[in-house]
Design a protein around this motif. Structure first.
Motif, mmCIF file in Angstrom:
data_model
loop_
_atom_site.group_PDB
_atom_site.id
_atom_site.type_symbol
_atom_site.label_atom_id
_atom_site.label_comp_id
_atom_site.label_asym_id
_atom_site.label_seq_id
_atom_site.Cartn_x
_atom_site.Cartn_y
_atom_site.Cartn_z
ATOM 1 N N UNK A 264 44.811 41.774 29.393
ATOM 2 C CA UNK A 264 43.962 41.165 30.407
ATOM 3 C C UNK A 264 44.299 41.701 31.794
ATOM 4 N N UNK A 265 45.590 41.855 32.052
ATOM 5 C CA UNK A 265 46.008 42.404 33.354
ATOM 6 C C UNK A 265 45.514 43.832 33.522
ATOM 7 N N UNK A 266 45.678 44.610 32.470
ATOM 8 C CA UNK A 266 45.218 46.001 32.500
ATOM 9 C C UNK A 266 43.713 46.068 32.739
ATOM 10 N N UNK A 267 43.026 45.199 32.023
ATOM 11 C CA UNK A 267 41.567 45.157 32.112
ATOM 12 C C UNK A 267 41.136 44.803 33.531
ATOM 13 N N UNK A 268 41.784 43.797 34.123
ATOM 14 C CA UNK A 268 41.436 43.366 35.478
ATOM 15 C C UNK A 268 41.647 44.482 36.492
ATOM 16 N N UNK A 269 42.710 45.248 36.299
ATOM 17 C CA UNK A 269 43.010 46.351 37.217
ATOM 18 C C UNK A 269 41.905 47.398 37.172
ATOM 19 N N UNK A 270 41.568 47.776 35.961
ATOM 20 C CA UNK A 270 40.518 48.767 35.733
ATOM 21 C C UNK A 270 39.182 48.247 36.279
ATOM 22 N N UNK A 271 38.932 46.978 36.038
ATOM 23 C CA UNK A 271 37.669 46.352 36.450
ATOM 24 C C UNK A 271 37.513 46.417 37.968
ATOM 25 N N UNK A 272 38.599 46.063 38.661
ATOM 26 C CA UNK A 272 38.558 46.069 40.129
ATOM 27 C C UNK A 272 38.244 47.448 40.664
ATOM 28 N N UNK A 273 38.854 48.455 40.048
ATOM 29 C CA UNK A 273 38.629 49.835 40.490
ATOM 30 C C UNK A 273 37.169 50.211 40.320
ATOM 31 N N UNK A 274 36.642 49.901 39.139
ATOM 32 C CA UNK A 274 35.270 50.324 38.815
ATOM 33 C C UNK A 274 34.220 49.521 39.564
ATOM 34 N N UNK A 275 34.571 48.326 40.026
ATOM 35 C CA UNK A 275 33.561 47.441 40.614
ATOM 36 C C UNK A 275 33.741 47.292 42.133
ATOM 37 N N UNK A 276 34.521 48.157 42.766
ATOM 38 C CA UNK A 276 34.761 47.994 44.206
ATOM 39 C C UNK A 276 33.492 48.130 45.040
ATOM 40 N N UNK A 277 32.633 49.052 44.672
ATOM 41 C CA UNK A 277 31.496 49.321 45.550
ATOM 42 C C UNK A 277 30.212 48.640 45.113
ATOM 43 N N UNK A 278 30.328 47.492 44.504
ATOM 44 C CA UNK A 278 29.107 46.788 44.112
ATOM 45 C C UNK A 278 29.183 45.327 44.528
ATOM 46 N N UNK A 279 28.038 44.740 44.787
ATOM 47 C CA UNK A 279 27.987 43.312 45.107
ATOM 48 C C UNK A 279 27.797 42.476 43.854
ATOM 49 N N UNK A 280 27.712 43.136 42.706
ATOM 50 C CA UNK A 280 27.489 42.413 41.453
ATOM 51 C C UNK A 280 28.723 41.601 41.070
ATOM 52 N N UNK A 281 28.511 40.335 40.778
ATOM 53 C CA UNK A 281 29.617 39.487 40.355
ATOM 54 C C UNK A 281 29.248 38.754 39.063
ATOM 55 N N UNK A 282 30.015 38.993 38.037
ATOM 56 C CA UNK A 282 29.773 38.324 36.750
ATOM 57 C C UNK A 282 30.945 37.416 36.423
ATOM 58 N N UNK A 283 30.635 36.234 35.969
ATOM 59 C CA UNK A 283 31.688 35.247 35.716
ATOM 60 C C UNK A 283 32.256 35.381 34.306
ATOM 61 N N UNK A 284 33.584 35.331 34.198
ATOM 62 C CA UNK A 284 34.209 35.417 32.867
ATOM 63 C C UNK A 284 34.478 34.022 32.302
#
Ligand code: A3P
Length: 286
Positions: A264-284
């Motif tokens: 989960x930690x790894x996933x969150x790190x990767x997610x943050x990197x890939x989603x930095x330049x978007x305003x899209x927010x999806x709830x987990x």
């Protein structure tokens, strides 16, 4: 016993930067030359985001009144053709859509935004995109790929239809400048179907009586759709329900039963990197 005369699982290959299988690319020219009608409605998703859910909802909205038996006698794959899909021995998605007698046609696609046949933009068609948070999407996709022989064995990344990130962000960006796109989220549907149903109706210019609205909410509920063989995909041969049912859990947050803390930690790190330049927010979680 599961019949084993099925073709082997397909291989994944890079197609203009998106990983696909031959089931998607074999009919590419016909697909790209598809002729849309202005009243066509496209349901676009990355796999496992709630495609079937919204497809059934739209089919009931448009045709539930005139043919109440439709939702319980016609498989969802016939009511809403899968545009880019083609397999030997059955009409391609394009052929099925061409032959659809009803209007509006409801058309399903998993194509990333850049691959949608240009006719849909030219005809200014309405498009409903459904996104689902990455963690639940990956869990749902994993179980689905295990049981669906038209997919490669899961475990190896990437998945069919390429990067989840590119898909949800690509359609999100497009939506910012195109009012014909309604962007829904699985988590919102799960949290308050009534509210989302109202948004869908207002987008489509439809209205429901209170009774119809209640009936609709019940008809698209998880339990009703899991029981209904016209929405639970039990009529589809490439799926092995002994491995996993199509209507599996229908929950927000099931990822918690599958991710370890460190994954989960790894996933969150990767997610943050890939989603930095978007305003899209999806709830987990909801
Ligand atoms: P799970 O595997 O998490 O259960 P798609 O139709 O895009 O392939 O998406 C399938 C996912 O949507 C599955 O998720 C399925 O259970 C869920 N789903 C389908 N109909 C649903 C409904 N009426 N309510 C909640 N979830 C639904």
């Amino acid at each position: 016993e599961f019949e084993m005369e099925l073709p082997p699982r397909p291989e994944l290959f890079d197609f203009h930067g998106v990983s696909l299988t031959h089931y998607i690319t074999d009919n590419w020219e016909n697909l790209q030359n598809f002729q849309a009608r202005p009243d066509d409605i496209v349901i676009a998703t990355y796999p496992k985001a709630g495609t079937t859910w919204v497809s059934h909802m739209l089919d009931l909205l448009y045709f539930g009144k005139s043919s109440p038996e439709r939702g319980s006698t016609m498989p969802i794959s016939e009511r809403v053709p899968f545009l880019e899909f083609t397999a030997p021995g059955q009409p391609s998605g394009v052929e099925a859509a061409d032959k659809m007698p009803l209007s509006p046609r409801l058309i399903k696609t998993h194509l990333p935004v850049q691959f949608l046949p240009k006719t849909f933009w030219e005809q200014n068609c309405r498009i409903i995109y459904v996104a689902r948070n990455a963690k639940d999407s990956v869990v749902s996709f994993f179980h689905f790929a295990r049981m669906n022989m038209a997919h490669p064995e899961p475990g190896d990344w990437p998945m069919v239809f390429g990067s989840w990130y590119d898909h949800v962000k690509g359609w999100w960006e497009k939506k910012q400048t195109n009012p014909k796109i309604l962007y829904l989220m699985y988590e919102d549907l799960a949290e308050d179907m009534g509210l989302e149903l109202d948004r869908v109706c207002s987008f489509l210019g439809l209205s429901l009586t209170e009774e119809e609205r209640c009936k609709m909410i019940e008809g698209v509920g998880f339990d009703a759709m899991k029981k209904n063989s016209m929405t639970n995909y039990s009529t589809v041969k490439v799926m092995d329900f002994k491995i996993s049912p199509f209507m599996r859990k229908g929950k927000v947050g099931d990822w918690k039963n599958h991710f370890t803390v460190s994954q989960n930690e790894q996933f969150d790190k990767e997610y943050q990197k890939k989603m930095t330049h978007t305003t899209l927010h999806l709830r987990t979680e909801i």
